[in-house]
Design a protein around this motif. Structure first.
Motif, PDB file in Angstrom:
ATOM      1  N   ILE A 197     112.352 120.777  10.689  1.00 49.50           N
ATOM      2  CA  ILE A 197     113.300 121.831  11.034  1.00 49.50           C
ATOM      3  C   ILE A 197     112.888 123.149  10.381  1.00 49.50           C
ATOM      4  CG2 ILE A 197     115.690 122.602  10.778  1.00 49.50           C
ATOM      5  CD1 ILE A 197     116.520 119.650  11.049  1.00 49.50           C
ATOM      6  N   ARG A 198     112.475 123.086   9.140  1.00 53.65           N
ATOM      7  CA  ARG A 198     112.054 124.305   8.423  1.00 53.65           C
ATOM      8  C   ARG A 198     110.872 124.966   9.128  1.00 53.65           C
ATOM      9  NH1 ARG A 198     111.321 125.048   2.040  1.00 53.65           N
ATOM     10  NH2 ARG A 198     113.510 124.561   2.255  1.00 53.65           N
ATOM     11  N   ALA A 199     109.887 124.166   9.518  1.00 49.54           N
ATOM     12  CA  ALA A 199     108.725 124.715  10.218  1.00 49.54           C
ATOM     13  C   ALA A 199     109.116 125.256  11.594  1.00 49.54           C
ATOM     14  CB  ALA A 199     107.640 123.654  10.349  1.00 49.54           C
ATOM     15  N   ALA A 200     110.071 124.585  12.245  1.00 48.35           N
ATOM     16  CA  ALA A 200     110.524 125.035  13.561  1.00 48.35           C
ATOM     17  C   ALA A 200     111.220 126.390  13.467  1.00 48.35           C
ATOM     18  CB  ALA A 200     111.456 123.999  14.176  1.00 48.35           C
ATOM     19  N   LYS A 201     111.998 126.582  12.408  1.00 46.23           N
ATOM     20  CA  LYS A 201     112.665 127.873  12.216  1.00 46.23           C
ATOM     21  C   LYS A 201     111.640 128.997  12.078  1.00 46.23           C
ATOM     22  CE  LYS A 201     116.824 126.290   9.822  1.00 46.23           C
ATOM     23  NZ  LYS A 201     117.570 126.360   8.547  1.00 46.23           N
ATOM     24  N   ALA A 202     110.555 128.708  11.410  1.00 50.09           N
ATOM     25  CA  ALA A 202     109.543 129.730  11.148  1.00 50.09           C
ATOM     26  C   ALA A 202     108.664 130.025  12.363  1.00 50.09           C
ATOM     27  CB  ALA A 202     108.666 129.296   9.971  1.00 50.09           C
ATOM     28  N   SER A 203     108.557 129.075  13.295  1.00 50.10           N
ATOM     29  CA  SER A 203     107.620 129.279  14.412  1.00 50.10           C
ATOM     30  C   SER A 203     108.220 128.859  15.755  1.00 50.10           C
ATOM     31  CB  SER A 203     106.338 128.498  14.151  1.00 50.10           C
ATOM     32  OG  SER A 203     106.637 127.125  14.012  1.00 50.10           O
ATOM     33  N   LEU A 204     109.478 129.194  15.973  1.00 46.43           N
ATOM     34  CA  LEU A 204     110.150 128.769  17.197  1.00 46.43           C
ATOM     35  C   LEU A 204     109.465 129.287  18.458  1.00 46.43           C
ATOM     36  CD1 LEU A 204     112.457 127.237  18.514  1.00 46.43           C
ATOM     37  CD2 LEU A 204     113.868 129.283  18.261  1.00 46.43           C
ATOM     38  N   SER A 205     109.072 130.540  18.486  1.00 51.87           N
ATOM     39  CA  SER A 205     108.452 131.081  19.704  1.00 51.87           C
ATOM     40  C   SER A 205     107.136 130.372  20.023  1.00 51.87           C
ATOM     41  CB  SER A 205     108.246 132.582  19.607  1.00 51.87           C
ATOM     42  OG  SER A 205     107.394 132.902  18.543  1.00 51.87           O
ATOM     43  N   LYS A 206     106.365 130.014  19.012  1.00 44.53           N
ATOM     44  CA  LYS A 206     105.114 129.277  19.248  1.00 44.53           C
ATOM     45  C   LYS A 206     105.398 127.879  19.776  1.00 44.53           C
ATOM     46  CE  LYS A 206     102.362 131.720  15.814  1.00 44.53           C
ATOM     47  NZ  LYS A 206     101.620 131.630  14.560  1.00 44.53           N
ATOM     48  N   LEU A 207     106.457 127.255  19.270  1.00 45.88           N
ATOM     49  CA  LEU A 207     106.829 125.920  19.739  1.00 45.88           C
ATOM     50  C   LEU A 207     107.309 125.967  21.188  1.00 45.88           C
ATOM     51  CD1 LEU A 207     108.699 124.612  16.572  1.00 45.88           C
ATOM     52  CD2 LEU A 207     106.380 124.030  17.324  1.00 45.88           C
ATOM     53  N   ALA A 224     104.314 126.266  23.337  1.00 48.34           N
ATOM     54  CA  ALA A 224     103.632 124.973  23.420  1.00 48.34           C
ATOM     55  C   ALA A 224     104.332 124.062  24.422  1.00 48.34           C
ATOM     56  CB  ALA A 224     103.573 124.319  22.040  1.00 48.34           C
ATOM     57  N   ALA A 225     105.659 124.025  24.377  1.00 52.44           N
ATOM     58  CA  ALA A 225     106.415 123.194  25.314  1.00 52.44           C
ATOM     59  C   ALA A 225     106.222 123.675  26.746  1.00 52.44           C
ATOM     60  CB  ALA A 225     107.896 123.191  24.947  1.00 52.44           C
ATOM     61  N   SER A 240     103.660 125.072  27.945  1.00 49.82           N
ATOM     62  CA  SER A 240     102.305 124.754  28.403  1.00 49.82           C
ATOM     63  C   SER A 240     102.078 123.255  28.582  1.00 49.82           C
ATOM     64  CB  SER A 240     101.268 125.335  27.437  1.00 49.82           C
ATOM     65  OG  SER A 240     101.329 124.666  26.196  1.00 49.82           O
ATOM     66  N   GLY A 241     103.158 122.463  28.393  1.00 46.87           N
ATOM     67  CA  GLY A 241     103.058 121.032  28.671  1.00 46.87           C
ATOM     68  C   GLY A 241     102.965 120.133  27.451  1.00 46.87           C
ATOM     69  N   GLU A 242     102.902 120.711  26.274  1.00 44.56           N
ATOM     70  CA  GLU A 242     102.802 119.911  25.059  1.00 44.56           C
ATOM     71  C   GLU A 242     104.174 119.361  24.678  1.00 44.56           C
ATOM     72  OE1 GLU A 242     101.113 120.433  20.509  1.00 44.56           O
ATOM     73  OE2 GLU A 242     100.680 121.945  22.014  1.00 44.56           O
ATOM     74  N   GLU A 243     104.207 118.135  24.194  1.00 46.24           N
ATOM     75  CA  GLU A 243     105.458 117.553  23.718  1.00 46.24           C
ATOM     76  C   GLU A 243     105.744 118.088  22.319  1.00 46.24           C
ATOM     77  OE1 GLU A 243     106.377 113.286  22.198  1.00 46.24           O
ATOM     78  OE2 GLU A 243     106.775 113.292  24.349  1.00 46.24           O
ATOM     79  N   VAL A 244     106.930 118.677  22.153  1.00 47.47           N
ATOM     80  CA  VAL A 244     107.308 119.258  20.870  1.00 47.47           C
ATOM     81  C   VAL A 244     108.550 118.541  20.365  1.00 47.47           C
ATOM     82  CG1 VAL A 244     108.003 121.346  19.656  1.00 47.47           C
ATOM     83  CG2 VAL A 244     106.360 121.496  21.532  1.00 47.47           C
ATOM     84  N   ILE A 256     111.875 119.648  22.320  1.00 51.88           N
ATOM     85  CA  ILE A 256     111.911 120.893  23.091  1.00 51.88           C
ATOM     86  C   ILE A 256     111.201 120.627  24.418  1.00 51.88           C
ATOM     87  CG2 ILE A 256     111.199 123.299  23.206  1.00 51.88           C
ATOM     88  CD1 ILE A 256     111.216 123.372  20.169  1.00 51.88           C
ATOM     89  N   VAL A 257     111.943 120.836  25.504  1.00 49.14           N
ATOM     90  CA  VAL A 257     111.369 120.632  26.837  1.00 49.14           C
ATOM     91  C   VAL A 257     111.666 121.853  27.693  1.00 49.14           C
ATOM     92  CG1 VAL A 257     111.493 118.115  26.794  1.00 49.14           C
ATOM     93  CG2 VAL A 257     113.416 119.418  27.660  1.00 49.14           C
ATOM     94  N   PRO A 258     110.753 122.228  28.578  1.00 54.84           N
ATOM     95  CA  PRO A 258     111.010 123.368  29.458  1.00 54.84           C
ATOM     96  C   PRO A 258     112.033 123.011  30.531  1.00 54.84           C
ATOM     97  CG  PRO A 258     108.877 122.412  29.949  1.00 54.84           C
ATOM     98  CD  PRO A 258     109.424 121.683  28.758  1.00 54.84           C
ATOM     99  N   ILE A 259     112.765 124.014  30.976  1.00 53.82           N
ATOM    100  CA  ILE A 259     113.705 123.829  32.076  1.00 53.82           C
ATOM    101  C   ILE A 259     112.932 124.027  33.366  1.00 53.82           C
ATOM    102  CG2 ILE A 259     115.733 124.790  33.218  1.00 53.82           C
ATOM    103  CD1 ILE A 259     116.752 125.568  30.442  1.00 53.82           C
TER     104      ILE A 259
END
Length: 77
Positions: free
Chosen positions: A5-15, A18-19, A21-25, A37-40
């Protein structure tokens, strides 16, 4: 990819990128995965999609109702 969660807070836009572009986050609380995190999926609306596939013209929703149908719609016996 799994992040805390801490890392997600710091890099949410990158995550999110990634989602998209098809990567499982997966975001974990400690070592336990808790959310993903999944794309709509967006579908585009196409006018005339069923043109030629529907039989008849269908109802004219702008035409005034006859008195009997109007009474039923209003709940008048």
């Amino acid at each position: 990819m799994q992040v805390t969660i801490r890392a997600a807070k710091a890099s949410l836009s990158k995550l999110i990128d990634a989602a998209l572009s098809g990567e499982e986050v997966v975001i974990a609380k400690g070592r336990k995965p808790v959310v993903k995190i999944v794309p709509i999926v967006r579908s585009c609306f196409k006018i005339g999609l069923l043109k030629g596939q529907v039989i008849g013209d269908g109802p004219d929703f702008l035409k005034p109702m006859d008195e009997g149908a109007l009474a039923v719609w209003k709940g008048i016996d």
